[in-house]
Enzyme design. Structure first.
Site, PDB file in Angstrom:
ATOM      1  N   CYS A 110      14.561   7.524   0.007  1.00 24.33           N
ATOM      2  CA  CYS A 110      14.761   8.781  -0.704  1.00 24.33           C
ATOM      3  C   CYS A 110      13.440   9.161  -1.351  1.00 24.33           C
ATOM      4  O   CYS A 110      12.893   8.376  -2.132  1.00 24.33           O
ATOM      5  CB  CYS A 110      15.852   8.612  -1.760  1.00 24.33           C
ATOM      6  SG  CYS A 110      16.067  10.025  -2.864  1.00 24.33           S
ATOM      7  N   CYS A 129      12.119  15.012   2.401  1.00 28.44           N
ATOM      8  CA  CYS A 129      13.449  14.534   2.012  1.00 28.44           C
ATOM      9  C   CYS A 129      14.074  13.905   3.251  1.00 28.44           C
ATOM     10  O   CYS A 129      14.088  14.526   4.328  1.00 28.44           O
ATOM     11  CB  CYS A 129      14.309  15.691   1.497  1.00 28.44           C
ATOM     12  SG  CYS A 129      16.038  15.240   1.175  1.00 28.44           S
TER      13      CYS A 129
END
Length: 287
Positions: A80, A195
């Site tokens: 992440c 992302c």
């Protein structure tokens, strides 16, 4: 895609706010058939990009500390970008002997790829606003113009597409339009994904964007780096980590869980399991 045969060579934990890190899990499975991988998604406070920094640091450290004690991985992939750019220093301070592999915006890769010296980054608002991104550009792309665009709804679009739900082209086009409406956008030739969720919407983005754009997905590179790190880890697993089941844990039941369950076997997991050791403090919305 089935789970690797046992005994496993190493056991790792992959962590994300939702399904984004499964792209890295898929890349790891492709590179190695002997890894045992557990997955932890913090769906209780998804999306991370809309939470406050102090809250996220405390939560990520507490959540992963519990997971490390329970699952005893030999390495943790923080799959992440938001969590990596924010919490890696705190995680390494809390667990100095645990290898943490993070995901950072592919600014260096974009600078090496571009021919026009105008590069783009598609990311969450949390990643875009942090000084970490400015430092990356100063270090690795000082001669490039960076168009950094926050797409607040794109991770949720990726989650919906992952579950087989319909997302209109107009919604996706709106999410990425900020890349292409700047004064220097006509020179933009390379866009990095900031992302991990965007892996699962990338083909749709390519179809909507100008055809000359080169898109950079860091998931395979993160997987390769993880295997490099594991080379220095013992091949004998801790006793508590020799259990056969590789599990996909979620801190809250995700939307349309039935559809998600159907997809998980493609990534080596038979089902989803609710994580029982979740920090009790409530999320704080970002202003």
């Amino acid at each position: 895609m089935s789970s690797p045969a046992h005994p496993a060579s190493h056991r790792i934990l992959a962590f994300d706010s939702g399904i984004g890190g499964l792209g890295i899990v898929r890349a790891l499975r492709t590179l190695s058939s002997t890894l045992a991988i557990d997955y932890l998604a913090d769906t209780a406070v998804f999306p991370y990009g809309e939470q406050q920094d102090d809250f996220l640091i405390d939560r990520i450290v507490a959540l992963l500390s519990g997971a490390i004690r329970t699952l005893q991985p030999q390495a943790v992939v923080v799959a992440c970008n938001t969590a990596s750019t924010l919490a890696l220093p705190a995680l390494r301070a809390a667990w100095p002997d645990m290898p943490f592999i993070g995901c950072v915006p592919p600014i260096r890769w974009a600078a090496r790829t571009t021919r026009t010296q105008v590069i783009g980054l598609l990311a969450t608002r949390a990643t875009i606003r942090r000084p970490y991104l400015n430092n990356l550009q100063a270090l690795y792309a000082p001669n490039c113009t960076l168009i950094a665009h926050a797409a607040p709804g794109l991770a949720a679009c990726a989650e919906s597409l992952f579950r087989g739900e319909d997302v209109p082209d107009s919604t996706l086009a709106h999410e990425i339009s900020g890349l292409f409406d700047r004064d220097t956008s006509h020179k933009l030739d390379t866009v990095g994904l900031g992302c991990t969720h965007y892996t699962f919407v990338l083909e749709r983005l390519k179809a909507l964007a100008p055809p000359h754009i080169t898109w950079l997905d860091p998931a395979p590179a993160v997987a390769r780096h993880t295997l490099t790190v594991l080379q220095s880890c013992p091949t004998s697993l801790p006793a508590a980590a020799t259990h056969t089941a590789q599990q996909a844990f979620f801190t809250a039941t995700p939307p349309n869980a039935a559809a998600l369950r159907q997809r998980l076997p493609l990534f080596g997991f038979s089902d989803l399991t609710l994580w029982q050791n979740t920090p009790s403090h409530a999320p704080v919305s970002s202003a």
